[in-house]
Design an enzyme around this catalytic site. Structure first.
Site, PDB file in Angstrom:
ATOM      1  N   CYS A  67     -19.228 -13.024  10.180  1.00 31.92           N
ATOM      2  CA  CYS A  67     -18.901 -11.658   9.762  1.00 31.92           C
ATOM      3  C   CYS A  67     -20.120 -10.752   9.960  1.00 31.92           C
ATOM      4  CB  CYS A  67     -18.510 -11.635   8.295  1.00 31.92           C
ATOM      5  SG  CYS A  67     -17.214 -12.806   7.897  1.00 31.92           S
TER       6      CYS A  67
ATOM      7  N   CYS B 286     -15.522 -11.389  12.537  1.00 31.84           N
ATOM      8  CA  CYS B 286     -15.094 -10.449  11.496  1.00 31.84           C
ATOM      9  C   CYS B 286     -16.134  -9.329  11.461  1.00 31.84           C
ATOM     10  CB  CYS B 286     -15.034 -11.160  10.143  1.00 31.84           C
ATOM     11  SG  CYS B 286     -14.620 -10.071   8.763  1.00 31.84           S
TER      12      CYS B 286
ATOM     13  N   CYS C 210      -8.996  -8.623   6.090  1.00 29.53           N
ATOM     14  CA  CYS C 210      -9.748  -9.247   5.009  1.00 29.53           C
ATOM     15  C   CYS C 210      -9.936  -8.147   3.964  1.00 29.53           C
ATOM     16  CB  CYS C 210     -11.094  -9.748   5.529  1.00 29.53           C
ATOM     17  SG  CYS C 210     -12.192 -10.344   4.234  1.00 29.53           S
TER      18      CYS C 210
ATOM     19  N   ARG D  95     -11.191 -15.935  -1.051  1.00 30.46           N
ATOM     20  CA  ARG D  95     -12.628 -16.238  -0.909  1.00 30.46           C
ATOM     21  C   ARG D  95     -13.394 -15.987  -2.190  1.00 30.46           C
ATOM     22  NH1 ARG D  95     -14.553 -13.285   3.621  1.00 30.46           N
ATOM     23  NH2 ARG D  95     -13.688 -14.994   4.812  1.00 30.46           N
TER      24      ARG D  95
END
Ligand code: SF4
Length: 335
Positions: free
Chosen positions: A118, A149, A209, A281
């Site tokens: 990410c 990401c 996300c 997460r």
């Protein structure tokens, strides 16, 4: 409750029966999410773990690594964030990193077991020339065989389309909290701005996300409102980060009281039940959590963590501590 088996049988409560069925649905009411929060802790964890097992291998935890590709000097005023230019936190404003340096970091993350890389930039929204470089980073990271990401702030529809063309798999853009509490935390962009960016990301074909932060002084009603909003998006985010506030000196939330770890576990469990097929997460705030709290979060259905010594600018558990926790709990990286 069935007197013989002591198994929680929800059929007597039609609201709960619908909530605990384990279906992926987008019509969650706040009353339903509240009913989950109000369950006795053993029943809540039982159902979260049951629904988790219906959708995932309970031993597998997805591992992501987060790199700050452009740190500090952000014009937004998110009250929790040490990178905001509004607060004196000692975080210096850096320039956007070079592509080669980012790809090298991604290579090291892959070697350490990460499956997703990410890239975070402290922007209100990306400028076009910056997006050129970010797209090159996405291409370079993807060429290593990692999922990609990015979190770059608000996006226009053409920007989302460019990132998709470069191979971006996920875009992170959090709702942070409930619509009602949001104004206490951020004044420089609206809740609707966030929802609009999420719509554009989804329309471009990029996985979403999206989660939030707890422990910012919000009430349980706000945690209910946040999860009800997330679970009522047109499609559930594929990845739902639940962050615990990291209190950073110099930010307006530096002196917030410590958040109850069991309420944090409850929030994870409710997110798991409300979004059964999403990866939940356990995100910022792990550094200050005991192994026992993290284990309860895993039991409650969390199945992703950030791995690596830093989360943008705040500390994250050392990799040796995470490896030891994985060994103790019998966890393996998600394939
Ligand atoms: S959270 Fe993101 S948008 Fe908000 S101040 Fe920090 S870097 Fe900027």
């Amino acid at each position: 409750m069935d007197e013989r088996t002591h198994s929680p049988v929800p059929a007597a409560n039609p609201v709960l029966a619908r909530c605990l069925f384990g279906a992926v649905r987008q019509d969650w009411s706040r009353a339903e999410v509240q009913a989950l929060f109000d369950l006795p802790f053993p029943d809540l964890i039982f159902h979260a773990q049951r629904i988790h097992r219906e959708n995932f291998d309970p031993r597998e935890v997805q591992i992501s690594t987060l790199l700050s590709i452009k740190t500090g000097g952000c014009p937004e005023d998110c009250a929790y964030c040490p990178q905001s230019a509004h607060y004196g936190t000692g975080v210096a404003a850096d320039k956007l990193m070079d592509v080669a340096a980012v790809v090298n970091e991604a290579r090291a993350a892959k070697a350490a077991g990460a499956s997703r890389f990410c890239m975070g930039a402290a922007w209100r929204s990306p400028k076009e020339r910056d997006l050129d470089r970010v797209c090159a980073m996405v291409e370079g990271v993807r060429a290593l065989g990692l999922e990609t990401c990015a979190t770059l702030g608000m996006l226009t529809a053409p920007q989302a389309a460019r990132l998709k063309s470069a191979g971006l798999d996920y875009y992170n853009h959090n709702l942070d909290t409930s619509p009602e509490f949001y104004g206490e935390i951020i004044s420089t962009r609206t809740y609707q701005d966030r929802l609009d960016t999420l719509d554009r990301v989804r329309a471009a074909g990029i996985h979403v996300c999206c989660g939030g932060i707890v422990g910012m002084g919000e009430g349980r009603d706000d945690r209910i409102g946040m999860i009800a909003t997330l679970a009522s998006l047109p499609a559930h985010p594929e990845s739902v980060p639940i962050n615990l506030l990291v209190r950073v000196e110099g930010t307006p939330l530096a002196a917030k009281e410590t958040f109850d770890p069991l309420e944090f576990v409850r929030t994870i469990a409710v997110a798991r039940i409300a979004m059964p097929a999403s990866v939940v997460r356990l995100s910022a705030g792990r550094e200050g959590m005991s192994d026992e709290t993290q284990a309860l979060c895993i039991l409650a259905g969390a199945n992703s963590i950030f791995y690596g010594p830093k989360l943008l600018t705040t500390p994250n558990p050392a990799q040796a501590r995470d490896s030891s926790l994985f060994d103790k709990l019998g966890l393996v990286p998600m394939r």
